[in-house]
Design a protein around this motif. Structure first.
Motif, PDB file in Angstrom:
ATOM      1  N   LYS A  78      15.258 -13.093 -65.996  1.00 28.10           N
ATOM      2  CA  LYS A  78      15.167 -12.945 -67.439  1.00 28.10           C
ATOM      3  C   LYS A  78      13.698 -12.830 -67.828  1.00 28.10           C
ATOM      4  O   LYS A  78      12.833 -13.429 -67.192  1.00 28.10           O
ATOM      5  CB  LYS A  78      15.812 -14.144 -68.144  1.00 28.10           C
ATOM      6  CG  LYS A  78      17.275 -14.355 -67.777  1.00 28.10           C
ATOM      7  CD  LYS A  78      17.862 -15.562 -68.485  1.00 28.10           C
ATOM      8  CE  LYS A  78      18.080 -15.285 -69.964  1.00 28.10           C
ATOM      9  NZ  LYS A  78      18.812 -16.390 -70.629  1.00 28.10           N
ATOM     10  N   SER A 118      19.835 -10.462 -70.597  1.00 26.10           N
ATOM     11  CA  SER A 118      18.750 -10.956 -69.740  1.00 26.10           C
ATOM     12  C   SER A 118      17.391 -10.980 -70.432  1.00 26.10           C
ATOM     13  O   SER A 118      16.378 -11.244 -69.784  1.00 26.10           O
ATOM     14  CB  SER A 118      18.675 -10.118 -68.459  1.00 26.10           C
ATOM     15  OG  SER A 118      18.423  -8.760 -68.760  1.00 26.10           O
ATOM     16  N   GLY A 175      18.126 -16.610 -64.659  1.00 22.59           N
ATOM     17  CA  GLY A 175      19.378 -16.860 -65.346  1.00 22.59           C
ATOM     18  C   GLY A 175      20.553 -16.846 -64.383  1.00 22.59           C
ATOM     19  O   GLY A 175      20.443 -16.357 -63.248  1.00 22.59           O
TER      20      GLY A 175
END
Length: 702
Positions: free
Chosen positions: A630, A651, A659
């Motif tokens: 992310k 994201s 993530g």
């Protein structure tokens, strides 16, 4: 009394013989003309050089590279590294080479970057002259035809944008006293050109130095006219690359089936003879594997000096790639020829061995020999091959030497001989350049290499990692560059002529493994040299065990896409399909990614999709957790496995982080499974959030 007179006369005769030998040694005047003739005399390479010379190299290698073992040994600011600055006639000149003679420049390679790149003034000063014998903009001199035309002066590849080519000058430039080469440009600001806002000059200059009393006729510009006929003849020979046919030549042939683990052999008898040409055409169901697993062994006078995979020996590796050089020729139909002169006193034994898993058919093999005048300086021809299989290249590199680059050994020799060339084949598995590493060649026990280069592609004559092919030059080639920026196969060739390297007791050739990123690759160099008969016992053998390994044809031949311990790394998955954008692997030890690598998809448009696959050894019901990156440039994507349970992954994040997204109750197939990703346009149309980085997938069986 008669005995005393006899002793005196014998002493006088011996003294006269010494004087004659001394005069003979130093009466050979080295000149532009003699060097041009030597360049096209294949037989000359098989004789230890008289007069003797050393071959060394000036280059722009990073001067921080001082002590082996330290990371700075692999420093990579290898541009604008000059010997010094001078003021000549009121102009600042940067000194690239400064050597005492007698000697000769035998190869200049250069490439450039930045403003007005390569248009500075290159000057070559010889002996004590303050006026340069050669002067002009560098590109015109090296490859633009100011001095000579191709192939003595050329840039490669013709398919590459001109500013990203390697520029090669093979015109010999002899000098009696000394040689200095300088470059003048107002666009040079610093050593290393680290700012990136100035002209950057990369250079490799190979030169000979002869024994002190060797007579050398210093090059003069007028010789380009007075020696025009010889120059034109030389150029024609280098372009045509033919082997002269004479009535004295003898032809032997070899033909037949070679079953698995068996061989086909031929013995050639000949009093003081030499192989002049070998031509082989073979057939097999798996032709690529046959090129690697069929071994050619050659023995001269019962001394085995060659044991190599047959495709590598002819300079094409394990894929037929058309090429026509001074020493090898590869035809599209698979016919392979070589023109090395290989002397022997009494007999030559050639054996073709099948180390593969399939029968091999030798459709046609022809060996041409002819008489050879064996002298005290005659040497045997040698070749050795090795493969670094499943080689791990270290982490992401930087120009200071971080990321764990290392030296790979091409060849270690003991004895007396001359090094004459090498070829390299490799299979790359990532979307990044593999060959940033420099050659390091040590001669006769040097503590610091007398050849320290600026990059593997520079050594092989091209530049800037370019994948475009070039063939037909007498001494350098890239028959295949598919694996330079992408997963795939690469083949590079460098044969030496006047830049051959004599050695009297030791020779060591290392090449840095300086892959820009973390990867697993196969790396296979083959080397060629001549050795004096008294040192034939010291010839290193080839590591032929690796020649039986299956050759890499696809990325997954080296990087397994099989789930291990309920986990698959994204970089191990197979790229099945991509409708847009760019796909690559990002390597960073500070991001917290599993295995320090991320599979990164970027620059796509809405509705573009990406399909990756992995293999499971069992059928199962499982939850999975997709780990992804992310950050500020990451967007919104729709993701599924085997077209089940689509989820939307957002994201985007203000800061870089990892993530996770869980998908439940998925059916995982025994065999191939597919991860499908589709890019969804971000709500804010002005934001450029079109990256998706997949780290790994973890499986939780029910």
């Amino acid at each position: 009394m008669k005995k005393d007179i006899f002793k005196i006369k014998r002493a006088e005769i011996f003294f006269i013989f010494l004087i004659m030998s001394f005069n003979s040694l130093y009466s050979q005047v080295v000149s532009l003309e003699t060097l041009l003739r030597e360049m096209t005399d294949r037989e000359a390479m098989s004789e230890f050089p008289v007069p003797f010379y050393t071959c060394r190299q000036f280059s722009s290698y990073d001067r921080a590279s001082v002590i082996p073992g330290q990371k700075s040994w692999f420093a990579n600011w290898d541009r604008n590294m000059f010997i010094r600055e001078e003021i000549n006639r009121g102009k600042k000149e940067y000194v690239l080479m400064d050597a005492k003679g007698p000697g000769a420049i035998v190869r200049i390679w250069m490439t450039f970057a930045g403003k007005d790149a390569g248009r500075g003034i290159l000057r070559i000063y010889l002996d004590n002259y303050s006026t340069p014998v050669i002067e002009g903009d560098a590109l015109s001199i090296i490859s633009g035809g100011q001095l000579v035309e191709a192939p003595l002066s050329s840039s490669v590849s013709d398919l590459t944008v001109y500013g990203m080519r390697g520029h090669n000058l093979y015109l010999p430039i002899p000098y009696a006293g000394k040689c200095k080469i300088t470059y003048e440009s107002d666009n040079i600001k610093s050593m290393g050109a680290k700012s990136g806002e100035e002209e950057a000059i990369y250079y490799n200059i190979n030169y000979r130095t002869y024994k002190t009393k060797t007579q050398v006729k210093t090059f003069e510009a007028a010789q380009l006219l007075t020696a025009k006929k010889l120059r034109d003849t030389t150029q024609k020979k280098l372009r045509d690359k033919d082997v002269p046919i004479s009535q004295e030549m003898k032809k032997d042939t070899l033909k037949g089936l070679i079953p698995v683990s068996e061989n086909l052999n031929l013995t050639i008898q000949g009093d003081h003879s030499a192989i002049r040409k070998i031509t082989i055409k073979m057939n097999a169901e798996n032709y690529e594997q046959a090129l690697r697993s069929t071994i050619i062994h050659i023995s001269f006078d019962a001394h085995k000096t060659i044991s190599c995979p047959i495709g590598d020996f002819f300079g094409t590796g394990y894929k037929i790639r058309k090429n026509n050089s001074w020493y090898t020729r590869i035809e599209e139909d698979g016919t392979m020829s070589c023109y090395w002169v290989m002397p022997f006193k009494k007999k030559c034994d050639i054996l073709l061995e099948n180390r593969g898993y399939q029968d091999i058919e030798i459709d046609h093999a022809e060996i041409i020999t002819s008489p050879y005048k064996w002298t005290k300086n005659t040497m045997y021809f040698c070749s050795a091959w090795k493969q670094y299989s499943f080689l791990r290249t270290g982490e992401m590199k930087n120009n200071e030497g971080d990321g764990s680059p290392f030296d790979i050994n091409y060849l270690n020799l003991k004895g007396k001989g001359i090094y004459v060339g090498d070829c390299l084949t490799l299979f790359n598995t990532v979307y990044a350049w593999w060959g940033e590493g420099d050659e390091k060649i040590y001669v006769d026990g040097e503590s610091f290499p007398s050849h320290f280069g600026t990059g593997t592609e520079d050594y092989y004559g091209y530049a800037w990692c370019r994948p475009e092919t070039f063939t037909g030059h007498p001494f350098i080639a890239q028959p295949d560059g598919s694996g330079n920026f992408d997963p795939g196969y690469t083949s590079n060739v460098r044969f030496r002529s006047l830049d051959a390297i004599p050695f009297k007791k030791l020779f060591k050739f290392d090449m840095e493994m300086w892959h820009w990123t973390k990867a697993i690759i196969n790396f296979s160099p083959i080397t060629f040299w001549y050795v004096c008969p008294e040192d034939v016992k010291n010839i290193p053998g080839s590591n032929l065990l690796d020649a039986s390994f299956p050759v890499a044809m696809r990325r997954e031949d080296l990087v397994s896409p099989v789930m291990i311990n309920n986990k698959i790394e994204a970089e191990n998955m197979i790229l099945e399909k991509k409708t847009g954008g760019n796909f690559r692997y990002s390597n960073n030890i500070k991001k917290g990614w599993s295995n320090n690598v991320l599979a990164l998809w970027s620059d796509m448009e809405p509705a573009d999709s990406l399909s990756l696959s992995f293999i499971s050894n069992e059928k199962m019901k499982s939850d999975i957790v997709i780990k992804f990156s992310k950050g500020p440039r990451y967007g919104t994507f729709k993701v599924s496995v085997n077209k089940q349970n689509y989820v939307v992954i957002e994201s985007f994040n203000e800061q870089d982080t990892i993530g996770e997204q869980r998908l439940k109750d998925l059916d995982i197939n025994r065999g191939k499974n597919f991860l499908h990703i589709e890019y969804l346009k971000h709500e804010n149309k002005n934001e450029n959030k079109n990256q998706f980085g997949i780290d790994c997938i973890e499986f939780f069986n029910h």
